[in-house]
Design a protein around this motif. Structure first.
Motif, PDB file in Angstrom:
ATOM      1  N   ASN A 225       0.829  -1.219   0.000  1.00 60.81           N
ATOM      2  CA  ASN A 225       0.000   0.000   0.000  1.00 60.81           C
ATOM      3  C   ASN A 225       0.860   1.264   0.000  1.00 60.81           C
ATOM      4  O   ASN A 225       0.652   2.199   0.781  1.00 60.81           O
ATOM      5  N   ASP A 226       1.875   1.255  -0.876  1.00 60.21           N
ATOM      6  CA  ASP A 226       2.773   2.399  -1.076  1.00 60.21           C
ATOM      7  C   ASP A 226       3.703   2.664   0.104  1.00 60.21           C
ATOM      8  O   ASP A 226       4.411   3.683   0.112  1.00 60.21           O
ATOM      9  N   SER A 227       3.727   1.768   1.086  1.00 64.92           N
ATOM     10  CA  SER A 227       4.661   1.900   2.204  1.00 64.92           C
ATOM     11  C   SER A 227       5.774   0.868   2.064  1.00 64.92           C
ATOM     12  O   SER A 227       5.542  -0.242   1.578  1.00 64.92           O
ATOM     13  N   ARG A 228       6.957   1.217   2.492  1.00 62.48           N
ATOM     14  CA  ARG A 228       8.087   0.292   2.405  1.00 62.48           C
ATOM     15  C   ARG A 228       7.801  -0.964   3.219  1.00 62.48           C
ATOM     16  O   ARG A 228       7.392  -0.891   4.388  1.00 62.48           O
ATOM     17  N   ALA A 229       8.019  -2.112   2.614  1.00 64.26           N
ATOM     18  CA  ALA A 229       7.711  -3.383   3.279  1.00 64.26           C
ATOM     19  C   ALA A 229       8.901  -4.323   3.356  1.00 64.26           C
ATOM     20  O   ALA A 229       8.796  -5.396   3.964  1.00 64.26           O
ATOM     21  N   GLY A 230      10.031  -3.952   2.757  1.00 66.93           N
ATOM     22  CA  GLY A 230      11.190  -4.825   2.821  1.00 66.93           C
ATOM     23  C   GLY A 230      12.045  -4.712   1.577  1.00 66.93           C
ATOM     24  O   GLY A 230      11.921  -3.770   0.794  1.00 66.93           O
ATOM     25  N   ILE A 231      12.908  -5.721   1.391  1.00 66.84           N
ATOM     26  CA  ILE A 231      13.838  -5.686   0.274  1.00 66.84           C
ATOM     27  C   ILE A 231      14.104  -7.102  -0.215  1.00 66.84           C
ATOM     28  O   ILE A 231      14.199  -8.053   0.580  1.00 66.84           O
ATOM     29  N   ILE A 232      14.165  -7.271  -1.528  1.00 67.41           N
ATOM     30  CA  ILE A 232      14.515  -8.564  -2.125  1.00 67.41           C
ATOM     31  C   ILE A 232      16.013  -8.806  -1.935  1.00 67.41           C
ATOM     32  O   ILE A 232      16.832  -7.928  -2.208  1.00 67.41           O
ATOM     33  N   THR A 233      16.359  -9.989  -1.469  1.00 72.80           N
ATOM     34  CA  THR A 233      17.765 -10.303  -1.207  1.00 72.80           C
ATOM     35  C   THR A 233      18.340 -11.302  -2.207  1.00 72.80           C
ATOM     36  O   THR A 233      19.544 -11.290  -2.466  1.00 72.80           O
ATOM     37  N   SER A 234      17.517 -12.191  -2.753  1.00 66.95           N
ATOM     38  CA  SER A 234      17.988 -13.190  -3.717  1.00 66.95           C
ATOM     39  C   SER A 234      16.910 -13.424  -4.764  1.00 66.95           C
ATOM     40  O   SER A 234      15.716 -13.365  -4.458  1.00 66.95           O
ATOM     41  N   VAL A 235      17.363 -13.710  -6.000  1.00 68.91           N
ATOM     42  CA  VAL A 235      16.438 -13.898  -7.120  1.00 68.91           C
ATOM     43  C   VAL A 235      16.854 -15.108  -7.942  1.00 68.91           C
ATOM     44  O   VAL A 235      18.031 -15.281  -8.258  1.00 68.91           O
ATOM     45  N   CYS A 236      15.882 -15.959  -8.273  1.00 75.00           N
ATOM     46  CA  CYS A 236      16.052 -17.040  -9.241  1.00 75.00           C
ATOM     47  C   CYS A 236      14.979 -16.882 -10.314  1.00 75.00           C
ATOM     48  O   CYS A 236      13.869 -16.446 -10.019  1.00 75.00           O
ATOM     49  N   ASN A 237      15.318 -17.268 -11.537  1.00 72.68           N
ATOM     50  CA  ASN A 237      14.366 -17.213 -12.638  1.00 72.68           C
ATOM     51  C   ASN A 237      14.048 -18.622 -13.109  1.00 72.68           C
ATOM     52  O   ASN A 237      14.951 -19.452 -13.284  1.00 72.68           O
ATOM     53  N   ASP A 238      12.758 -18.909 -13.288  1.00 70.77           N
ATOM     54  CA  ASP A 238      12.315 -20.201 -13.791  1.00 70.77           C
ATOM     55  C   ASP A 238      12.120 -20.089 -15.300  1.00 70.77           C
ATOM     56  O   ASP A 238      11.214 -19.388 -15.757  1.00 70.77           O
ATOM     57  N   PRO A 239      12.971 -20.769 -16.091  1.00 72.33           N
ATOM     58  CA  PRO A 239      12.874 -20.614 -17.551  1.00 72.33           C
ATOM     59  C   PRO A 239      11.618 -21.236 -18.146  1.00 72.33           C
ATOM     60  O   PRO A 239      11.220 -20.882 -19.264  1.00 72.33           O
ATOM     61  N   VAL A 240      10.998 -22.153 -17.422  1.00 72.18           N
ATOM     62  CA  VAL A 240       9.796 -22.811 -17.937  1.00 72.18           C
ATOM     63  C   VAL A 240       8.575 -21.908 -17.789  1.00 72.18           C
ATOM     64  O   VAL A 240       7.847 -21.649 -18.747  1.00 72.18           O
ATOM     65  N   THR A 241       8.337 -21.422 -16.581  1.00 66.53           N
ATOM     66  CA  THR A 241       7.171 -20.571 -16.327  1.00 66.53           C
ATOM     67  C   THR A 241       7.460 -19.096 -16.603  1.00 66.53           C
ATOM     68  O   THR A 241       6.537 -18.284 -16.601  1.00 66.53           O
ATOM     69  N   ARG A 242       8.750 -18.767 -16.804  1.00 65.62           N
ATOM     70  CA  ARG A 242       9.184 -17.387 -17.005  1.00 65.62           C
ATOM     71  C   ARG A 242       8.794 -16.492 -15.829  1.00 65.62           C
ATOM     72  O   ARG A 242       8.537 -15.291 -15.989  1.00 65.62           O
TER      73      ARG A 242
END
Length: 284
Positions: A225-242
């Motif tokens: 709701n436009d308020s800061r809620a955290g931060i992404i620390t790690s990312v993986c991408n799934d090539p099948v589901t994109r």
């Protein structure tokens, strides 16, 4: 379907820096320098521990193994030179501890899809040894499979999770902290967090709800709701589901939210408690 979904289990086979401590006082010394209960542990048993700073922030994740002549300390995550230097600065003659040379230790861990880490499924091997027969048919995981597994189970091995500014309760490492023991490095802050429930954020798994491959990245902000809620620390991408998935540090006020917005494009991501997350102790 990705390989980690096709197979029941994989082997994480890697080498880690190991610090050798020698002398009769090793168990007492490590008891006072780490978050684990080391005094009284049987020789040969692997003990998981956090190395904290004076304010209770996690600096390294360790595995400790006592023997008749001293102890081996494997640095699972963190800077081994910093750990060794930190030990060296506080070793006194009365401790009956000597700091030995560092070396590399081969370590194997069984990873099962959909299951949190089982620390009974960890072995240390010499370079000339082979794993037990029950592991013979398991496939070694590659770097992308390990990253996928840890992101799905919520294991904080990334540089953005172990920043030196997060505490064990934020990372879900409560079972790596022994609260019922005497003074140790960082103990005062950890005890206050446990008694007052002062954790301001917690590690969570996230999953994009649409095709977002290569859109989100570590460091992207989360919003509620436009308020800061955290931060992404790690990312993986799934090539099948994109789609994308990974880990994030989510602020306490947003932990009950099912959907958050991520990045500059306000991508919707679902939030879930990791299977590997061990909750902080209940306040007394």
């Amino acid at each position: 379907m990705s390989r980690d979904q096709d197979v029941k289990a994989l082997i994480w086979d890697a080498r880690f820096p190991l610090i050798r401590l020698e002398g009769q006082g090793c168990s007492s010394f490590l008891h006072g320098q780490t978050s684990a209960k080391v005094d009284g542990c049987a020789q040969g048993v692997l003990v998981q521990a956090c190395w904290l700073n004076a304010t209770g922030r996690v600096q390294a994740l360790l595995e400790i193994r006592l023997d008749s002549a001293g102890a081996d300390v494997l640095v699972l995550n963190g800077d081994s030179n910093s750990v060794a230097g930190g030990f060296d600065r506080v070793i006194f003659p009365a401790d009956q501890v000597r700091l030995g040379e560092q070396r590399q230790q081969r370590r194997l861990q069984r990873l099962e899809a959909g299951k949190a880490p089982d620390w009974n499924q960890v072995v240390w091997l010499s370079d000339s040894s082979e794993p037990q027969n029950s592991w013979a048919d398991l496939s070694p995981c590659n770097a992308s499979e390990l990253e996928s597994w840890r992101n799905k189970q919520g294991w904080p091995l990334g540089d953005q999770e172990l920043t030196g500014d997060t505490n064990p309760f934020e990372l879900g490492l409560s079972d790596w902290v022994e609260l019922n023991k005497g003074c140790y490095l960082g103990q005062e802050t950890v005890a206050k967090l446990a008694s007052r429930g002062g954790v301001k954020q917690q590690l969570r798994c996230w999953q994009s709800t649409s095709e977002t491959q290569n859109i989100l990245q570590s460091g992207d902000q989360l919003k509620l709701n436009d308020s800061r809620a955290g931060i992404i620390t790690s990312v993986c991408n799934d090539p099948v589901t994109r789609s994308s998935f990974g880990l994030a540090l989510v602020r306490r006020q947003a932990l009950d939210a099912e959907i958050l917005q991520a990045g500059n494009s306000d991508v919707e991501v679902s939030i879930a408690r990791p299977s590997a997350f061990c909750d902080p102790p209940a306040r007394g």
